[in-house]
Scaffold this motif. Structure first.
Motif, short mmCIF file in Angstrom:
data_model
loop_
_atom_site.label_atom_id
_atom_site.label_comp_id
_atom_site.label_asym_id
_atom_site.label_seq_id
_atom_site.Cartn_x
_atom_site.Cartn_y
_atom_site.Cartn_z
N THR A 52 69.97 -25.98 25.43
CA THR A 52 68.62 -25.43 25.62
C THR A 52 68.59 -24.42 26.77
N TYR A 53 67.41 -23.80 27.00
CA TYR A 53 67.35 -22.57 27.79
C TYR A 53 66.32 -22.57 28.90
N GLY A 54 65.71 -23.70 29.17
CA GLY A 54 64.67 -23.76 30.19
C GLY A 54 65.23 -23.84 31.59
N PRO A 55 64.35 -23.92 32.59
CA PRO A 55 64.78 -23.98 34.00
C PRO A 55 65.63 -25.20 34.31
N ASN A 56 65.35 -26.34 33.67
CA ASN A 56 66.17 -27.53 33.91
C ASN A 56 67.58 -27.34 33.38
N SER A 57 67.71 -26.60 32.27
CA SER A 57 69.04 -26.31 31.75
C SER A 57 69.82 -25.46 32.74
N ALA A 58 69.14 -24.48 33.33
CA ALA A 58 69.80 -23.63 34.34
C ALA A 58 70.24 -24.46 35.54
N ARG A 59 69.40 -25.42 35.95
CA ARG A 59 69.76 -26.27 37.08
C ARG A 59 70.94 -27.17 36.74
N MET A 60 70.99 -27.66 35.49
CA MET A 60 72.13 -28.48 35.08
C MET A 60 73.43 -27.69 35.14
N VAL A 61 73.37 -26.43 34.73
CA VAL A 61 74.56 -25.58 34.78
C VAL A 61 75.00 -25.37 36.23
N ALA A 62 74.04 -25.10 37.11
CA ALA A 62 74.37 -24.89 38.52
C ALA A 62 75.00 -26.14 39.13
N LYS A 63 74.45 -27.30 38.77
CA LYS A 63 74.99 -28.55 39.29
C LYS A 63 76.41 -28.77 38.77
N ALA A 64 76.64 -28.51 37.49
CA ALA A 64 77.97 -28.68 36.93
C ALA A 64 78.99 -27.77 37.61
N LYS A 65 78.56 -26.55 37.94
CA LYS A 65 79.45 -25.63 38.65
C LYS A 65 79.82 -26.20 40.03
N ARG A 66 78.84 -26.76 40.73
CA ARG A 66 79.12 -27.35 42.04
C ARG A 66 80.10 -28.50 41.93
N LEU A 67 80.01 -29.24 40.82
CA LEU A 67 80.89 -30.39 40.61
C LEU A 67 82.25 -29.99 40.06
N GLY A 68 82.41 -28.71 39.75
CA GLY A 68 83.69 -28.24 39.22
C GLY A 68 83.92 -28.62 37.77
N LYS A 69 82.83 -28.81 37.01
CA LYS A 69 82.95 -29.19 35.60
C LYS A 69 83.08 -27.96 34.70
N LYS A 70 83.70 -28.14 33.57
CA LYS A 70 83.73 -27.11 32.54
C LYS A 70 82.35 -27.06 31.86
N ILE A 71 81.96 -25.85 31.43
CA ILE A 71 80.62 -25.67 30.86
C ILE A 71 80.69 -24.95 29.53
N ILE A 72 80.07 -25.55 28.53
CA ILE A 72 79.89 -24.90 27.23
C ILE A 72 78.40 -24.66 27.04
N TYR A 73 78.04 -23.44 26.66
CA TYR A 73 76.66 -23.18 26.26
C TYR A 73 76.62 -23.03 24.75
N HIS A 74 75.76 -23.80 24.11
CA HIS A 74 75.61 -23.70 22.66
C HIS A 74 74.53 -22.66 22.38
N ALA A 75 74.97 -21.51 21.92
CA ALA A 75 74.06 -20.37 21.74
C ALA A 75 73.36 -20.45 20.39
N HIS A 76 72.35 -21.31 20.34
CA HIS A 76 71.55 -21.43 19.12
C HIS A 76 70.61 -20.25 18.94
N SER A 77 70.24 -19.62 20.05
CA SER A 77 69.18 -18.61 20.01
C SER A 77 69.68 -17.24 20.42
N THR A 78 69.05 -16.22 19.85
CA THR A 78 69.32 -14.83 20.18
C THR A 78 67.99 -14.10 20.31
N GLU A 79 68.04 -12.91 20.86
CA GLU A 79 66.81 -12.10 20.90
C GLU A 79 66.27 -11.87 19.50
#
Length: 337
Positions: A52-79
């Motif tokens: 998903t694409y909301g602000p909480n999703s962005a925060r989850m990504v930032a947290k995962a980066k701090r933890l050194g985790k690998k990140i996959i974004y599932h791009a369900h949506s486009t412009e």
């Protein structure tokens, strides 16, 4: 290997195609023995898989980066598939694109449902690996079933001889709802049923007007229905008609194929490579073409390609999707930090 599947706003968009994609991911991972969690507070995982694409999703990504985790974004949506949807969507589309690119660029890898949507993402300037993996289909759920078919006809009080055309989707202009209703207006001998729902305040006035009262008597908008009625409808109807102008895949198309239903689609780029006119479906480009094809398909004037369509759905089964996801996950974990 443990995956954190993250989905923001499940209560709001859980009934959409993205919501069904999450359900399929959970089953797909279980089918190949991959452990997963849905707990956003968890830190005991190897890969964050965001849907998903909301602000909480962005925060989850930032947290995962701090933890050194690998990140996959599932791009369900486009412009492209955001346009012609909600109120103001066309004006917001360029801003949405920038936000999506910002989010997607944070990931180590992207997953998107089709080669078509992968090419769209590449055109945005995204450079990380992009895997095209279908959202998948629960085949057994949509196998033709006489009891479910009877439940569908009983729910709508449809006599056996009544010809029925169904579609499934949100009340978005890009889904082709205006054309669906106009075609029904010209074919009063058929019953047209559009399954799906969306809060009325969120869609443009002309679409609200169509859904509420400006449609002929042979069109039914029953709202969001799940279970045996809609599952029976997929196979009991005479045709599944999906006139959408833009998709990243279209899970409902897979559901219709799994039901061994005749499928009529708009000829748009997303189907390139897996749906072929006259081979596993039929395609049209205008309302007049659709009217002609509906008549021909429901009166057996064209070759029956439903078995080929079913085989297409088989290739996108939950277990197959599980194997493909596992391969992407493993490749990510094998990469040096």
């Amino acid at each position: 290997m443990k995956i954190l599947l993250y989905f923001e706003g499940l209560s709001v968009i859980g009934k959409s195609g993205i919501g069904r994609a999450l359900a399929h991911q959970k089953r797909a991972l279980s089918s190949v023995g991959i452990q997963y969690t849905l707990d956003p507070s968890s830190e005991d995982y190897d890969i964050l898989h965001v849907n998903t694409y909301g602000p909480n999703s962005a925060r989850m990504v930032a947290k995962a980066k701090r933890l050194g985790k690998k990140i996959i974004y599932h791009a369900h949506s486009t412009e492209e598939d955001f346009r012609n949807s909600f109120v103001g969507s066309n004006k917001l589309a360029p801003i949405v694109k920038k936000w999506l690119v910002h989010l997607y660029s944070q990931a180590d890898c992207l997953i998107t449902p089709t080669p078509y949507s992968r090419e769209l993402l590449k055109s945005y300037g995204l450079t990380q690996p992009i895997a095209a993996i279908s959202n998948g289909i629960d085949l057994q759920r949509y196998y033709p079933n006489k009891e479910k078919e009877a439940a569908f006809r009983e729910y709508f009080s449809l006599p056996e001889e009544q010809k029925v055309i169904i579609s499934v989707g949100l009340f978005f202009e890009r889904k082709g709802i205006i054309d669906f209703v106009e075609i029904a207006r010209q074919m009063p001998e058929y019953t047209f049923i559009w399954f799906g729902d969306v809060p009325m305040y969120s869609i443009p006035r002309n679409i609200r007007k169509i859904v509420k009262h400006d449609h002929p008597k042979n069109v039914i908008f029953p709202g969001y229905i799940e279970g045996e009625v809609i599952e029976g409808g997929y196979s009991a109807a005479d045709l599944f008609f999906f006139p959408s102008y833009e998709e990243t895949e279209g899970i409902v198309v897979l559901e219709a194929l799994a039901s061994r239903q005749k499928v009529l689609l708009r000829d748009i780029p997303v189907y390139s490579g897996w749906m072929k006119d006259g081979c596993n479906c039929y395609m049209g480009r205008s309302n007049q073409e659709f009217i002609t094809l509906i008549k021909q398909m429901t009166s057996e004037q064209l070759p029956d390609v439903t078995e080929a369509g079913f085989k297409t759905a088989q290739g996108k089964s939950i277990m197959e999707i599980g194997r493909e996801l596992k391969s992407v996950y493993q490749d990510m974990l094998d990469e040096p930090v």
